[in-house]
Design a protein around this motif. Sequence first.
Motif, PDB file in Angstrom:
ATOM      1  N   GLU A 178       0.879  -1.255   0.043  1.00  0.00           N
ATOM      2  CA  GLU A 178       0.046   0.010   0.071  1.00  0.00           C
ATOM      3  C   GLU A 178       1.028   1.341  -0.033  1.00  0.00           C
ATOM      4  OE1 GLU A 178      -4.001  -1.243   2.139  1.00  0.00           O
ATOM      5  OE2 GLU A 178      -2.352  -0.755   3.362  1.00  0.00           O
ATOM      6  N   GLU A 179       2.021   1.310   0.681  1.00  0.00           N
ATOM      7  CA  GLU A 179       2.839   2.227   0.663  1.00  0.00           C
ATOM      8  C   GLU A 179       3.578   2.411  -0.801  1.00  0.00           C
ATOM      9  OE1 GLU A 179       6.876   3.746   3.185  1.00  0.00           O
ATOM     10  OE2 GLU A 179       6.890   1.785   2.502  1.00  0.00           O
ATOM     11  N   LYS A 180       3.902   1.501  -1.356  1.00  0.00           N
ATOM     12  CA  LYS A 180       4.240   1.771  -2.666  1.00  0.00           C
ATOM     13  C   LYS A 180       3.350   1.943  -3.767  1.00  0.00           C
ATOM     14  CE  LYS A 180       7.688   0.655  -5.884  1.00  0.00           C
ATOM     15  NZ  LYS A 180       8.930   1.550  -5.911  1.00  0.00           N
ATOM     16  N   LEU A 181       2.026   1.652  -3.499  1.00  0.00           N
ATOM     17  CA  LEU A 181       1.119   2.273  -4.518  1.00  0.00           C
ATOM     18  C   LEU A 181       0.867   3.732  -4.030  1.00  0.00           C
ATOM     19  CD1 LEU A 181      -1.417  -0.547  -4.249  1.00  0.00           C
ATOM     20  CD2 LEU A 181       0.007  -0.032  -6.270  1.00  0.00           C
ATOM     21  N   LEU A 182       0.663   4.162  -2.916  1.00  0.00           N
ATOM     22  CA  LEU A 182       0.597   5.609  -2.423  1.00  0.00           C
ATOM     23  C   LEU A 182       1.601   6.258  -3.106  1.00  0.00           C
ATOM     24  CD1 LEU A 182      -1.313   7.151  -0.756  1.00  0.00           C
ATOM     25  CD2 LEU A 182       0.389   7.045   1.168  1.00  0.00           C
ATOM     26  N   GLY A 183       2.715   5.887  -3.337  1.00  0.00           N
ATOM     27  CA  GLY A 183       3.753   6.723  -4.007  1.00  0.00           C
ATOM     28  C   GLY A 183       3.723   7.015  -5.581  1.00  0.00           C
ATOM     29  N   TYR A 184       2.553   6.249  -6.030  1.00  0.00           N
ATOM     30  CA  TYR A 184       1.965   6.560  -7.491  1.00  0.00           C
ATOM     31  C   TYR A 184       0.391   7.227  -7.353  1.00  0.00           C
ATOM     32  CZ  TYR A 184       5.971   3.405  -9.199  1.00  0.00           C
ATOM     33  OH  TYR A 184       7.213   3.053  -9.277  1.00  0.00           O
ATOM     34  N   ASN A 185       0.166   7.532  -6.137  1.00  0.00           N
ATOM     35  CA  ASN A 185      -1.229   7.971  -6.034  1.00  0.00           C
ATOM     36  C   ASN A 185      -2.187   7.225  -6.319  1.00  0.00           C
ATOM     37  OD1 ASN A 185      -2.871  10.115  -4.992  1.00  0.00           O
ATOM     38  ND2 ASN A 185      -3.212  11.116  -7.013  1.00  0.00           N
ATOM     39  N   GLU A 186      -1.859   5.932  -5.997  1.00  0.00           N
ATOM     40  CA  GLU A 186      -2.894   4.796  -6.404  1.00  0.00           C
ATOM     41  C   GLU A 186      -3.397   3.893  -5.115  1.00  0.00           C
ATOM     42  OE1 GLU A 186      -4.479   4.619  -9.045  1.00  0.00           O
ATOM     43  OE2 GLU A 186      -3.105   5.385 -10.646  1.00  0.00           O
ATOM     44  N   SER A 187      -4.170   3.029  -5.135  1.00  0.00           N
ATOM     45  CA  SER A 187      -4.622   2.146  -4.123  1.00  0.00           C
ATOM     46  C   SER A 187      -4.897   0.710  -4.641  1.00  0.00           C
ATOM     47  CB  SER A 187      -5.594   2.655  -3.202  1.00  0.00           C
ATOM     48  OG  SER A 187      -6.789   2.520  -3.892  1.00  0.00           O
ATOM     49  N   LEU A 188      -5.041  -0.128  -3.529  1.00  0.00           N
ATOM     50  CA  LEU A 188      -5.546  -1.670  -3.766  1.00  0.00           C
ATOM     51  C   LEU A 188      -6.818  -1.510  -4.672  1.00  0.00           C
ATOM     52  CD1 LEU A 188      -4.844  -3.488  -0.578  1.00  0.00           C
ATOM     53  CD2 LEU A 188      -3.483  -3.855  -2.967  1.00  0.00           C
ATOM     54  N   LEU A 189      -7.716  -0.454  -4.362  1.00  0.00           N
ATOM     55  CA  LEU A 189      -9.220  -0.411  -4.812  1.00  0.00           C
ATOM     56  C   LEU A 189      -8.856  -0.174  -6.469  1.00  0.00           C
ATOM     57  CD1 LEU A 189     -10.978   1.404  -2.037  1.00  0.00           C
ATOM     58  CD2 LEU A 189     -11.031  -1.018  -2.724  1.00  0.00           C
ATOM     59  N   ARG A 190      -7.914   0.357  -7.080  1.00  0.00           N
ATOM     60  CA  ARG A 190      -7.752   0.527  -8.427  1.00  0.00           C
ATOM     61  C   ARG A 190      -7.496  -0.362  -9.181  1.00  0.00           C
ATOM     62  NH1 ARG A 190      -8.387   4.736 -11.652  1.00  0.00           N
ATOM     63  NH2 ARG A 190      -6.222   4.967 -12.171  1.00  0.00           N
TER      64      ARG A 190
END
Length: 283
Positions: A200-212
């Motif tokens: 989730e931290e890695k995704l947040l760096g791309y302004n993304e989340s699991l829900l995407r």
Amino acid sequence: MLDHRIETFMAVCELMNYRKAADLLHITQPAVTQHIQFLENEYGCRLFLYENRKLTKTPEACLLEDHIRAIWQRELSLRQKLKSSDIRELKIGATKTIGDYVITDQIHHYLSQPDTAFTLIVDNTEHLLSLLEQNKLDYAIIEGYFDKKRFDSHLFRKEPFVGICRKGHPFAGRKVTIQELLTETIIHREEGSGTRAILEEKLLGYNESLLRFRRHICISSFKLILDLVKAGYGVSFVYDILAKSDPDISSFTIEGEPIIREFNIVYLKYADVQEKIDWFLKD
């Protein structure tokens, strides 16, 4: 045995409510207030404050709480030594990757020694930290995040964190973009797990989340995650040691900086556990 006023203080720290602490300890609420006031006079500081009608701990209370937990841990260790001085008893926790794939050799080495007793609890980071605070573990070896204000730690090792997919998948052996990744079904761990927090931290760096992701599947078992990945139901993210444990699994990375995470031996702040760490780790 610790002072009964200290027990009252710890009950308030746990419940953050004077009435509930009184019920737990089978004393009156005024008695709880008197115990806290005694400790505040003894230490010369405020321990609890009401802010917007909500009870909060002061920084001094947090420091006192940490020291008391460490004292309890030492007393438990002393009781163990007095009860069975010839037995070395070790109670540790490990997150699932570490417990199932990393510390097998250390477990064999420890148990091969005579007069040893051993308990291992394999669970997610959040639950293991809770068990540490309850003095149910000597220490835990975890890959997740922890509050360094509440816990001390020793570095155990560092490990790459990689994506996994079935053999022959278009991602196999590649660096993929975040846009490519989001077209897949993601198979991830439950809330509270270290691997999920890292993803989730890695995704947040791309302004993304699991829900995407196109679809997401939550599984708490690494064995089942590997089976689903091999069957082509989706991709997942695990530590490299787990990815290499199955010849039918391929790995991939996300474009950008590689993800390297620490495995840490975590224990209560101010606790004296070095001897027990040496029991498990030294040759």
